[in-house]
Scaffold this motif. Structure first.
Motif, mmCIF file in Angstrom:
data_model
loop_
_atom_site.group_PDB
_atom_site.id
_atom_site.type_symbol
_atom_site.label_atom_id
_atom_site.label_comp_id
_atom_site.label_asym_id
_atom_site.label_seq_id
_atom_site.Cartn_x
_atom_site.Cartn_y
_atom_site.Cartn_z
ATOM 1 N N GLU A 1 78.434 6.613 117.348
ATOM 2 C CA GLU A 1 77.021 6.995 117.414
ATOM 3 C C GLU A 1 76.731 8.202 116.528
ATOM 4 O OE1 GLU A 1 75.586 5.521 121.827
ATOM 5 O OE2 GLU A 1 76.722 7.393 121.692
ATOM 6 N N PRO B 1 72.745 -1.213 126.949
ATOM 7 C CA PRO B 1 72.609 -1.218 125.493
ATOM 8 C C PRO B 1 71.171 -0.928 125.060
ATOM 9 C CG PRO B 1 73.762 -3.187 126.270
ATOM 10 C CD PRO B 1 73.169 -2.528 127.468
ATOM 11 N N THR B 2 71.033 -0.181 123.978
ATOM 12 C CA THR B 2 69.729 0.026 123.368
ATOM 13 C C THR B 2 69.381 -1.190 122.504
ATOM 14 O OG1 THR B 2 70.695 1.088 121.429
ATOM 15 C CG2 THR B 2 70.140 2.513 123.312
ATOM 16 N N ASP B 3 68.191 -1.209 121.960
ATOM 17 C CA ASP B 3 67.824 -2.302 121.048
ATOM 18 C C ASP B 3 68.768 -2.342 119.855
ATOM 19 O OD1 ASP B 3 65.737 -3.035 122.668
ATOM 20 O OD2 ASP B 3 64.206 -1.930 121.529
ATOM 21 N N THR B 4 69.119 -1.151 119.347
ATOM 22 C CA THR B 4 70.072 -1.089 118.231
ATOM 23 C C THR B 4 71.422 -1.642 118.658
ATOM 24 O OG1 THR B 4 68.962 0.863 117.318
ATOM 25 C CG2 THR B 4 71.221 0.452 116.585
ATOM 26 N N GLY B 5 71.848 -1.270 119.865
ATOM 27 C CA GLY B 5 73.128 -1.760 120.370
ATOM 28 C C GLY B 5 73.164 -3.263 120.509
ATOM 29 N N ARG B 6 72.043 -3.844 120.969
ATOM 30 C CA ARG B 6 72.003 -5.299 121.132
ATOM 31 C C ARG B 6 72.101 -6.019 119.786
ATOM 32 N NH1 ARG B 6 68.845 -3.925 125.732
ATOM 33 N NH2 ARG B 6 66.977 -3.529 124.487
ATOM 34 N N TYR C 1 80.013 -3.171 125.829
ATOM 35 C CA TYR C 1 78.784 -3.964 125.887
ATOM 36 C C TYR C 1 78.932 -5.084 126.918
ATOM 37 C CZ TYR C 1 74.704 -6.591 124.220
ATOM 38 O OH TYR C 1 73.495 -7.236 124.121
ATOM 39 N N THR D 1 72.771 7.247 115.571
ATOM 40 C CA THR D 1 71.973 6.319 116.375
ATOM 41 C C THR D 1 72.593 6.187 117.750
ATOM 42 O OG1 THR D 1 70.976 4.107 116.417
ATOM 43 C CG2 THR D 1 73.254 4.247 115.667
ATOM 44 N N LYS D 2 71.804 5.818 118.719
ATOM 45 C CA LYS D 2 72.309 5.653 120.082
ATOM 46 C C LYS D 2 72.496 4.169 120.348
ATOM 47 C CE LYS D 2 71.071 8.422 123.340
ATOM 48 N NZ LYS D 2 70.347 9.162 124.423
ATOM 49 N N PHE E 1 74.027 3.064 123.458
ATOM 50 C CA PHE E 1 73.935 2.850 124.903
ATOM 51 C C PHE E 1 73.132 3.978 125.549
ATOM 52 C CE2 PHE E 1 78.001 0.863 123.718
ATOM 53 C CZ PHE E 1 77.858 -0.389 124.275
ATOM 54 N N GLU E 2 72.428 3.630 126.599
ATOM 55 C CA GLU E 2 71.821 4.612 127.490
ATOM 56 C C GLU E 2 72.752 4.777 128.676
ATOM 57 O OE1 GLU E 2 69.255 6.364 126.910
ATOM 58 O OE2 GLU E 2 68.194 5.271 125.313
#
Length: 266
Positions: A40, A57-62, A13, A45-46, A48-49
């Motif tokens: 993941e 980072p995706t919203d979930t990742g953040r 990240y 869930t994902k 990172f893109e």
């Protein structure tokens, strides 16, 4: 999910690049990618893109990153507690020092400190007081040794020592300078001083202002080494704490410069 996966996620990240994150963790890239993919898959869930330029980072990742930061912070605190309970002092320590202190007592203090605390990893940052205070409040420093300053209201302060200011000039010119010089005569010298955002300059200006004296140096230089070199090679002079030049006496001062007390009275 284990602590290693959390550490791998945080590194990726922060770096946004698998190669850089793997280098930071001192692991091979496939190992890092495998742990992130496993994380993941486990939670479906994902995080990172993947792009051609790295990862985003995706919203979930953040959101997950915030939880991970708290977890790692708690782990560090728990480790510090156990080290303290065992009497062993270890960890990382980042210390900011003014050039006058770094150039005078640092070598001896470092050797003694590392002998007493071999498990502490030290990082020393050298800068003038203004910069050190900024870094302290931004969290880049654990502690700093600075001049007394009105900007320290939010910090815990412990006085270390008292020093006095001296006028430092070239040795040849020093023959024409008295052993003590009154502050009202400082205008007779071509002065190079730190800029007004630095603690020592603020201290000098404040001291002289109380006597109705204002200095207007035509050179402002926020670096101790080049300042001293200019003084050695020219007819310029500067004002420094005595600790900044004390280690060079008598050999270097006798050859290159002399330091004379600057009196507060006008």
């Amino acid at each position: 999910m284990d602590l290693r996966q959390i550490e791998y996620f945080v590194a990726l990240y922060d770096e946004r690049n698998i190669t850089k994150a793997a280098r930071r963790l001192n692991v091979v890239q496939p190992a890092l990618s495998m742990q992130i993919s496993r994380l993941e898959r486990t939670f479906k869930t994902k995080l990172f893109e993947r792009t051609s330029r790295g990862v985003v980072p995706t919203d979930t990742g953040r959101r997950f990153y915030g939880f991970c930061q708290k977890i790692l912070g708690d782990v560090d605190e728990a480790q510090r507690y156990l080290r303290d309970a065992s009497g062993k002092v270890a960890g990382d320590l980042t210390v900011g020092l003014m050039p006058s202190v770094a150039n005078s007592v640092l070598p001896a203090v470092l050797a003694e400190y590392k002998t007493s605390y071999p498990d502490v990893t030290l990082r020393i940052v050298e800068a003038y007081s203004g910069s050190l205070i900024d870094q302290l409040f931004s969290g880049k420093l654990d502690l700093a040794v600075v001049n007394n300053s009105s900007d320290l209201g939010r910090a815990a302060i412990a006085p270390l020592f008292r020093d006095y200011l001296v006028l430092v000039s070239r040795y040849k010119r020093a023959k024409r300078v008295p052993a003590e010089i009154q502050s009202s005569r400082l205008h007779e010298f071509k002065l190079v001083l730190p800029s007004q955002r630095q603690g020592m300059r603020l201290l000098v200006d404040s001291m002289l202002a109380s006597k109705g004296i204002t200095l207007k140096p035509t050179i402002e230089l926020d670096s101790l080494g080049p300042t001293l070199e200019l003084v050695r090679e020219s007819d310029w002079a500067t004002i420094l704490p005595v600790v900044a030049v004390k280690q060079d006496a008598p050999q270097q001062i006798a050859l290159a410069e002399t330091a004379v007390p600057v009196l507060g009275e006008s």
